[in-house]
Design a protein around this motif. Structure first.
Motif, short mmCIF file in Angstrom:
data_model
loop_
_atom_site.label_atom_id
_atom_site.label_comp_id
_atom_site.label_asym_id
_atom_site.label_seq_id
_atom_site.Cartn_x
_atom_site.Cartn_y
_atom_site.Cartn_z
N GLY A 86 45.04 57.38 65.74
CA GLY A 86 44.15 56.84 64.72
C GLY A 86 44.43 57.34 63.32
O GLY A 86 43.57 57.30 62.45
N TRP A 87 45.64 57.84 63.08
CA TRP A 87 46.02 58.46 61.82
C TRP A 87 45.64 57.62 60.61
O TRP A 87 45.11 58.13 59.62
CB TRP A 87 47.52 58.74 61.82
CG TRP A 87 47.99 59.61 60.71
CD1 TRP A 87 48.43 59.22 59.48
CD2 TRP A 87 48.08 61.04 60.73
NE1 TRP A 87 48.78 60.31 58.73
CE2 TRP A 87 48.58 61.44 59.48
CE3 TRP A 87 47.78 62.01 61.67
CZ2 TRP A 87 48.79 62.77 59.16
CZ3 TRP A 87 48.00 63.33 61.36
CH2 TRP A 87 48.50 63.70 60.11
N ASP A 88 45.91 56.31 60.66
CA ASP A 88 45.66 55.45 59.49
C ASP A 88 44.17 55.32 59.16
O ASP A 88 43.83 54.98 58.03
CB ASP A 88 46.27 54.07 59.72
CG ASP A 88 47.79 54.13 59.73
OD1 ASP A 88 48.37 55.07 59.15
OD2 ASP A 88 48.41 53.22 60.32
N ALA A 93 42.40 63.64 53.17
CA ALA A 93 42.08 65.05 53.38
C ALA A 93 42.19 65.41 54.87
O ALA A 93 42.71 66.48 55.21
CB ALA A 93 40.68 65.36 52.87
N GLN A 94 41.73 64.53 55.74
CA GLN A 94 41.84 64.79 57.18
C GLN A 94 43.31 64.81 57.61
O GLN A 94 43.72 65.67 58.39
CB GLN A 94 41.07 63.73 57.97
CG GLN A 94 39.58 63.84 57.82
CD GLN A 94 38.86 62.65 58.41
OE1 GLN A 94 39.25 61.50 58.23
NE2 GLN A 94 37.78 62.92 59.14
N GLN A 95 44.09 63.87 57.10
CA GLN A 95 45.52 63.83 57.42
C GLN A 95 46.20 65.12 56.95
O GLN A 95 47.00 65.70 57.67
CB GLN A 95 46.18 62.62 56.77
CG GLN A 95 45.74 61.31 57.36
CD GLN A 95 46.28 60.12 56.60
OE1 GLN A 95 46.90 60.25 55.53
NE2 GLN A 95 46.07 58.93 57.13
N TRP A 96 45.85 65.56 55.76
CA TRP A 96 46.45 66.78 55.22
C TRP A 96 46.11 67.98 56.10
O TRP A 96 46.97 68.80 56.40
CB TRP A 96 45.96 67.02 53.78
CG TRP A 96 46.55 68.26 53.20
CD1 TRP A 96 47.74 68.38 52.55
CD2 TRP A 96 45.96 69.57 53.23
NE1 TRP A 96 47.93 69.69 52.18
CE2 TRP A 96 46.86 70.45 52.58
CE3 TRP A 96 44.78 70.09 53.74
CZ2 TRP A 96 46.60 71.80 52.43
CZ3 TRP A 96 44.53 71.44 53.59
CH2 TRP A 96 45.43 72.28 52.94
N MET A 97 44.83 68.07 56.50
CA MET A 97 44.42 69.18 57.36
C MET A 97 45.17 69.18 58.69
O MET A 97 45.66 70.21 59.14
CB MET A 97 42.91 69.13 57.63
CG MET A 97 42.07 69.47 56.42
SD MET A 97 42.13 71.20 55.98
CE MET A 97 41.17 71.91 57.29
N LEU A 98 45.25 68.02 59.32
CA LEU A 98 45.95 67.94 60.61
C LEU A 98 47.42 68.30 60.45
O LEU A 98 47.99 69.01 61.29
CB LEU A 98 45.81 66.53 61.20
CG LEU A 98 44.43 66.17 61.71
CD1 LEU A 98 44.37 64.69 62.08
CD2 LEU A 98 44.05 67.02 62.90
N ASP A 99 48.03 67.84 59.38
CA ASP A 99 49.46 68.12 59.14
C ASP A 99 49.68 69.57 58.74
O ASP A 99 50.47 70.28 59.34
CB ASP A 99 49.98 67.17 58.06
CG ASP A 99 51.45 67.39 57.75
OD1 ASP A 99 52.22 67.74 58.67
OD2 ASP A 99 51.83 67.22 56.58
N SER A 100 48.94 70.03 57.73
CA SER A 100 49.18 71.36 57.17
C SER A 100 48.70 72.49 58.08
O SER A 100 49.38 73.51 58.19
CB SER A 100 48.47 71.49 55.82
OG SER A 100 49.00 70.56 54.91
N VAL A 101 47.55 72.32 58.69
CA VAL A 101 46.96 73.41 59.48
C VAL A 101 47.45 73.38 60.93
O VAL A 101 47.81 74.40 61.50
CB VAL A 101 45.43 73.35 59.43
CG1 VAL A 101 44.81 74.42 60.30
CG2 VAL A 101 44.94 73.49 57.98
N LEU A 102 47.49 72.18 61.53
CA LEU A 102 47.84 72.08 62.94
C LEU A 102 49.26 71.59 63.20
O LEU A 102 49.73 71.61 64.33
CB LEU A 102 46.85 71.15 63.66
CG LEU A 102 45.39 71.61 63.64
CD1 LEU A 102 44.51 70.59 64.34
CD2 LEU A 102 45.25 72.97 64.28
N GLY A 103 49.93 71.09 62.16
CA GLY A 103 51.29 70.59 62.33
C GLY A 103 51.36 69.26 63.06
O GLY A 103 52.39 68.91 63.62
#
Length: 59
Positions: free
Chosen positions: A23-25, A30-40
């Motif tokens: 459901g990325w789109d 901000a949610q996308q950034w958190m998932l990418d930056s914090v959780l990879g």
């Protein structure tokens, strides 16, 4: 509990992770950034797309 399943406070983390990636789109930047930056995490690729759900009529 299924083999390989990881639960935290009753939540299946594998299922949650896949739901976020599929459901990325629909997520905010901000949610996308958190998932990418914090959780990879990243959005699912073409090869990882889950099969389309079949409706009752299709069956």
């Amino acid at each position: 509990m299924r083999a390989g399943e990881v639960l935290v406070q009753g939540e299946d983390l594998g299922a949650w992770t896949m739901a976020q990636r599929v459901g990325w789109d629909a997520l905010t930047p901000a949610q996308q950034w958190m998932l990418d930056s914090v959780l990879g995490l990243e959005p699912v690729g073409e090869a990882e797309q889950p099969p389309a759900r079949r409706t009752q009529a299709d069956r």
